[in-house]
Design an enzyme around this catalytic site. Sequence first.
Site, PDB file in Angstrom:
ATOM      1  N   LYS A  32       1.045  -0.759   0.009  1.00  0.00           N
ATOM      2  CA  LYS A  32       0.474  -0.176  -0.373  1.00  0.00           C
ATOM      3  C   LYS A  32       0.799   1.187  -0.050  1.00  0.00           C
ATOM      4  O   LYS A  32       1.675   1.205   0.741  1.00  0.00           O
ATOM      5  CB  LYS A  32      -0.725   0.075   1.082  1.00  0.00           C
ATOM      6  CG  LYS A  32      -2.403   0.859   1.325  1.00  0.00           C
ATOM      7  CD  LYS A  32      -3.053   0.500   2.577  1.00  0.00           C
ATOM      8  CE  LYS A  32      -4.504   1.233   2.840  1.00  0.00           C
ATOM      9  NZ  LYS A  32      -5.092   1.186   3.740  1.00  0.00           N
TER      10      LYS A  32
HETATM   11  C1  E4P Z   1      -8.522   2.113   3.312  1.00  0.00           C
HETATM   12  O1  E4P Z   1      -7.308   1.568   3.003  1.00  0.00           O
HETATM   13  C2  E4P Z   1      -8.315   3.052   5.135  1.00  0.00           C
HETATM   14  O2  E4P Z   1      -7.437   2.237   5.826  1.00  0.00           O
HETATM   15  C3  E4P Z   1      -9.754   3.474   5.355  1.00  0.00           C
HETATM   16  O3  E4P Z   1     -10.636   3.247   4.548  1.00  0.00           O
HETATM   17  C4  E4P Z   1      -9.258   4.745   6.515  1.00  0.00           C
HETATM   18  O4  E4P Z   1     -11.066   4.867   6.865  1.00  0.00           O
HETATM   19  P1  E4P Z   1     -10.890   5.998   7.725  1.00  0.00           P
HETATM   20  O5  E4P Z   1     -11.177   7.522   7.392  1.00  0.00           O
HETATM   21  O6  E4P Z   1     -12.140   5.593   7.871  1.00  0.00           O
HETATM   22  O7  E4P Z   1     -10.100   6.354   8.407  1.00  0.00           O
END
Ligand code: E4P
Length: 217
Positions: free
Chosen positions: A87
């Site tokens: 990622k």
């Molecule tokens: C995506 O991979 C992120 O980990 C995540 O969806 C972020 O979500 P949030 O905005 O609820 O922190």
Amino acid sequence: MKFFIDTANLEQIKEAQDMGILDGVTTNPSLMAKEGITGTDNIMKHYVNICNLVDGDVSAEVIATDYDGMVREGEALADLHDQIVVKLPMIKDGVKACKYFSDKGIKTNMTLVFSAGQALLAAKAGATYVSPFIGRLDDISTDGLNLIAEIRMIYDNYGFETEILAASVRHTMHVIDCAKLGADVMTGPLSSITGLLNHPLTNIGLEKFLADYKKGN
Ligand code: E4P
């Protein structure tokens, strides 16, 4: 649409996996910290534990923000397990690192995507997944779902194979709307998945069926 769970909590991952509907996991440094997982060694071990719990892709995020660092960290993450997806943040060096990993056949997830232009760059760099954060856009009074629709149109126009991973999903209606708009994947908390089960008529209907069965037995 694939269902990913957005957590580093092993119990919640197991609960979703046991339902038989889980296709993968996404994590980020904040989710790791929330579970009290700190230090590179512990974080790496935790990724392996997650991979051993589920069948699908597990996104593991790099911390470096420079190209060389991202390549170094991403390679170490990819070596951990064949389910790991590297990622990478949507910054210039992240796009460059994405191209590097795509060329090597290593799966990538471009994260922190908030615009159609960024999603176009992710696809050009050969990303496996692009993660538009719909909840965080909604948080600042911008229509997160509209971004999913825009990216879907752009990717379909050119046949880009990058999968749209709707991220920052907060609740069940996000899941349903993402499915309507043709997102390939959604990632959200366990509650956004189990909440899909809820309907009062199901509960009322089941109670009646069981009561009627008891009458005759
Ligand atoms: C995506 O991979 C992120 O980990 C995540 O969806 C972020 O979500 P949030 O905005 O609820 O922190």
